[in-house]
Design an enzyme around this catalytic site. Structure first.
Site, PDB file in Angstrom:
ATOM      1  N   SER A   1       0.834  -1.203   0.000  1.00  0.00           N
ATOM      2  CA  SER A   1       0.000   0.000   0.000  1.00  0.00           C
ATOM      3  C   SER A   1       0.863   1.244   0.000  1.00  0.00           C
ATOM      4  CB  SER A   1      -0.909   0.009   1.223  1.00  0.00           C
ATOM      5  OG  SER A   1      -1.529   1.272   1.368  1.00  0.00           O
TER       6      SER A   1
ATOM      7  N   HIS B   1      -1.365  -1.279  -4.136  1.00  0.00           N
ATOM      8  CA  HIS B   1      -2.631  -0.942  -3.490  1.00  0.00           C
ATOM      9  C   HIS B   1      -2.680   0.557  -3.212  1.00  0.00           C
ATOM     10  CE1 HIS B   1      -6.193  -2.065  -1.084  1.00  0.00           C
ATOM     11  NE2 HIS B   1      -5.800  -1.135  -0.222  1.00  0.00           N
TER      12      HIS B   1
ATOM     13  N   ASP C   1      -4.977   3.453  -1.328  1.00  0.00           N
ATOM     14  CA  ASP C   1      -6.052   3.730  -0.381  1.00  0.00           C
ATOM     15  C   ASP C   1      -6.562   5.159  -0.578  1.00  0.00           C
ATOM     16  OD1 ASP C   1      -6.236   1.318   1.290  1.00  0.00           O
ATOM     17  OD2 ASP C   1      -4.171   1.789   1.825  1.00  0.00           O
TER      18      ASP C   1
ATOM     19  N   MET D   1      -9.122   8.046   0.490  1.00  0.00           N
ATOM     20  CA  MET D   1      -9.929   8.458   1.646  1.00  0.00           C
ATOM     21  C   MET D   1     -10.425   9.885   1.434  1.00  0.00           C
ATOM     22  SD  MET D   1      -7.463   7.050   4.699  1.00  0.00           S
ATOM     23  CE  MET D   1      -6.522   5.540   4.508  1.00  0.00           C
TER      24      MET D   1
ATOM     25  N   HIS E   1      -8.725   1.070  -3.488  1.00  0.00           N
ATOM     26  CA  HIS E   1      -9.673   0.879  -2.389  1.00  0.00           C
ATOM     27  C   HIS E   1     -10.312   2.227  -2.081  1.00  0.00           C
ATOM     28  CE1 HIS E   1     -10.027  -0.032   2.240  1.00  0.00           C
ATOM     29  NE2 HIS E   1     -11.202   0.142   1.670  1.00  0.00           N
TER      30      HIS E   1
ATOM     31  N   MET F   1     -12.380   4.402   0.020  1.00  0.00           N
ATOM     32  CA  MET F   1     -12.981   4.660   1.333  1.00  0.00           C
ATOM     33  C   MET F   1     -13.664   6.023   1.257  1.00  0.00           C
ATOM     34  SD  MET F   1      -9.968   3.236   3.847  1.00  0.00           S
ATOM     35  CE  MET F   1      -8.624   3.162   2.668  1.00  0.00           C
TER      36      MET F   1
ATOM     37  N   MET G   1     -11.471  -5.735   6.040  1.00  0.00           N
ATOM     38  CA  MET G   1     -10.625  -4.870   6.855  1.00  0.00           C
ATOM     39  C   MET G   1     -10.327  -5.562   8.185  1.00  0.00           C
ATOM     40  SD  MET G   1     -10.052  -2.345   4.917  1.00  0.00           S
ATOM     41  CE  MET G   1      -9.093  -1.424   6.139  1.00  0.00           C
TER      42      MET G   1
ATOM     43  N   ASP H   1      -6.693  -6.406   4.735  1.00  0.00           N
ATOM     44  CA  ASP H   1      -5.965  -5.141   4.836  1.00  0.00           C
ATOM     45  C   ASP H   1      -6.018  -4.645   6.273  1.00  0.00           C
ATOM     46  OD1 ASP H   1      -4.904  -2.604   4.607  1.00  0.00           O
ATOM     47  OD2 ASP H   1      -6.340  -1.886   3.126  1.00  0.00           O
TER      48      ASP H   1
END
Length: 236
Positions: free
Chosen positions: A26, A51, A53, A55, A84, A86, A155, A193
């Site tokens: 990540s 990966h 992330d 947010m 991913h 979020m 998660m 994760d």
């Protein structure tokens, strides 16, 4: 990737049942001032995916990356980019991340009013569709969309920040999702994760995980290749 596979053992001449595990570092834990170099280093070290992330400061308290970062990662690597999301209302942003170079887009069950429609939209963009479950969310929330999924991400921390401690109470859920996938015969990757390190890898792989998102376990180590080898060794 899917289910474990058979291969011939060179040592014994007998068939050996092996579990194929992928490592997805990540970039949340990477040195963002050297992002392209960090991504290239992860690829050279043996990473399977990268990966990302994303947010938004609403679904989770932190704010991180947008499509521009995905585009920069895409320019630095040939590896699949695992995004991913979020974020709230992820359906509004799918095309932007797809156009930026994402290979897979995973959305939170908790953030989608119409989960199946969102997953269908991801596949219409030509991308792999994933559903993400927070630690408290039951696996029953994906039972009726398994045919629409290429990936399930569980998660093992509460999302929003890197470097958190692994939550062991999620392990039985990993096993239950593994059973859902295998009993239905679905070619779905099961990813975990949060708090993934040498000491937790064996636990989650034994429970059925086959893709490991690793942040500090890779990017915080001076030798990334050795770090990835250590995770693979722990998976065995």
């Amino acid at each position: 990737m899917g289910k474990p596979r058979w291969r011939d053992s060179l040592q014994s001449g007998k068939r050996t049942y092996v579990t194929v595990v992928r490592v997805a570092p990540s970039i949340l834990s990477a040195d963002l001032g050297r992002l392209a170099d960090e991504v290239r280093a992860a690829e050279a070290a043996g990473a399977d995916w990268i990966h990302v992330d994303v947010m938004d400061g609403r679904f989770v308290p932190n704010i991180t990356f947008g499509p521009g970062i995905v585009r920069a990662v895409r320019a630095a690597t040939r590896l699949p980019i695992d995004v991913h999301l979020m974020i709230v209302e992820p359906e509004r942003h799918l095309a932007a991340f797809a156009d930026a170079g994402a290979d897979g887009l995973s959305v939170h069950v908790e953030a989608c009013t119409h989960l199946q429609r969102t997953l269908h939209s991801i596949r219409e963009l030509g991308k792999r569709a994933g559903a993400v479950l927070n630690p408290h969310t039951s696996e029953e929330s994906i039972r009726y969309v398994l045919a629409d999924l290429d990936l399930v991400l569980l998660m093992t921390v509460n999302p929003g920040f890197g470097g958190q401690a692994f939550l062991p109470h999620v392990v039985p859920k990993i096993a239950r999702v593994r059973t859902l996938i295998d009993d239905g015969g679905h070619p779905i990757d099961l990813e975990v994760d949060g708090g993934i390190a040498e000491e937790t890898t064996g636990i989650v792989v034994d429970a059925g995980a086959r893709v490991l998102v690793a942040g500090n376990a890779v990017f915080a180590q001076p030798d990334r290749a050795a770090a990835i080898r250590a995770l693979r060794a722990a998976a065995k």
